[in-house]
Design a protein around this motif. Structure first.
Motif, short mmCIF file in Angstrom:
data_model
loop_
_atom_site.label_atom_id
_atom_site.label_comp_id
_atom_site.label_asym_id
_atom_site.label_seq_id
_atom_site.Cartn_x
_atom_site.Cartn_y
_atom_site.Cartn_z
N ASP A 23 -3.28 4.70 -1.83
CA ASP A 23 -4.18 5.73 -0.86
C ASP A 23 -3.59 7.03 -1.14
O ASP A 23 -2.72 7.60 -0.41
N ASP A 83 -1.14 -0.85 -4.33
CA ASP A 83 -2.53 -0.07 -3.84
C ASP A 83 -2.34 1.43 -3.47
O ASP A 83 -1.16 1.37 -2.66
N ARG A 134 0.81 -1.21 -0.02
CA ARG A 134 -0.10 -0.04 -0.14
C ARG A 134 0.87 1.29 0.11
O ARG A 134 1.69 1.34 0.91
N LEU A 140 -1.60 2.18 -11.81
CA LEU A 140 -2.09 0.79 -11.12
C LEU A 140 -2.06 -0.39 -12.16
O LEU A 140 -1.81 -1.46 -11.95
#
Length: 313
Positions: A134, A132, A103, A125
């Motif tokens: 954020d 991932d 992440r 992505l």
């Protein structure tokens, strides 16, 4: 052979530790629950269990606010240091095989993130399926370590020397206004003529309300009042398009509107200090592959020239 008995050490309450750190950093059980993907009740239960285990209160709780006790402040410092060491260990392992994974928590300014990061995320992505993202957008600068950010995009002069920075691109800063406003009030030719105009001000600007202009060897600084002040350049852009006045704004926020004629440059022969676009990370021994590939990806998107440069005709 006799064996030496080994004392059992208490196992740290890692869920409670993580819940407490998130609550302390975000200042809210609700926000911490959202960040952790848990319910507010579950986070509260984990923190209470941690306090019982430690035999001390870590948080003062009222209906209106949360604050750390003295013990909580000390515990938070050690907990954050522990998480930093754990992340460094992960970075060291990931760096041995260079695989971008995990992440990636990124902080970026609101308008810049909406206009010039979000449109590229799909491609990133797709290229890195094991990462991932954020993305947290906020025009206020957050502490990267306390906010658990892997990387931040920052504009202009960097305030902290404890950060490792990589310059990705550059944006000019312009004055512009709606043609209708300029037809009605007039088109200033010099900075000292701005006093009769309605000026729109970005309240978080590092330069405050003093606007600096350069033309050749001539440097002029003007301190201006503001009919409208906002903490979002997107709000100021919308107001300028509606004819509210002259706005000082980065080119990346208004390139399309200038090209479409919704806004018009004001005093284009006077230059204002521009903004460098930086990718910054906390000082650390190992840079994770996910951080490296993200900053390299953005730099490649904006080379050889940024996508916000106004189209030339």
């Amino acid at each position: 052979m006799s064996t030496i008995p080994v004392a059992k050490l208490p196992v740290p309450d890692l869920p409670g530790l993580l819940a407490f750190v998130r609550v302390a950093e975000l200042g809210s059980f609700v926000r911490a629950a959202d960040a952790l993907g848990l319910s507010k009740a579950a986070v509260s239960k984990q923190v209470s269990a941690l306090e019982r285990r430690l035999g001390t209160q870590l948080l003062h709780r009222t209906t209106r606010r949360l604050s750390l006790t003295e013990a909580g402040q000390a515990y938070l410092r050690h907990a954050q240091a522990a998480f930093a060491e754990a992340r460094a260990a992960e970075d060291a392992v990931a760096g041995t095989h260079g695989l971008a994974q995990g992440r990636l928590r990124v902080s970026a300014p609101m308008s810049f993130g909406v206009l010039h990061i979000a449109p590229w995320l799909g491609a990133f992505l797709a290229r890195h399926p094991q990462v991932d993202v954020d993305l947290q957008l906020d025009d206020r600068e957050h502490d990267l370590v306390q906010g658990s950010f892997d990387l931040a995009i920052r504009l202009g002069r960097l305030q902290s020397s404890s950060l490792v920075a990589r310059t990705l691109a550059h944006s000019r800063v312009l004055l512009c206004a709606a043609p209708g406003y300029l037809d009605r009030v007039g088109r200033p030719a010099r900075p000292d003529e701005l006093g009769v105009h309605d000026c729109l001000h970005f309240s978080l600007a590092a330069v405050g309300r003093t606007w600096q202009f350069t033309r050749g060897d001539e440097v002029v600084r003007i301190a201006l009042g503001a009919r409208l002040e906002a903490n979002s350049s997107l709000v100021l852009k919308a107001a300028a398009i509606a004819g509210a006045g002259i706005v000082r704004v980065p080119e990346f926020a208004v390139a399309r509107e200038l090209h479409e004629g919704l806004l018009e440059p004001v005093m284009p022969d006077w230059v204002m200090p521009g903004l460098d676009v930086h990718a910054v990370i906390p000082e650390r021994r190992y840079v994770p592959a996910k951080v490296r590939v993200f900053s390299e990806f953005l730099q490649a998107c904006w080379q050889p020239q940024p996508d916000w440069l106004s189209p030339r005709t």
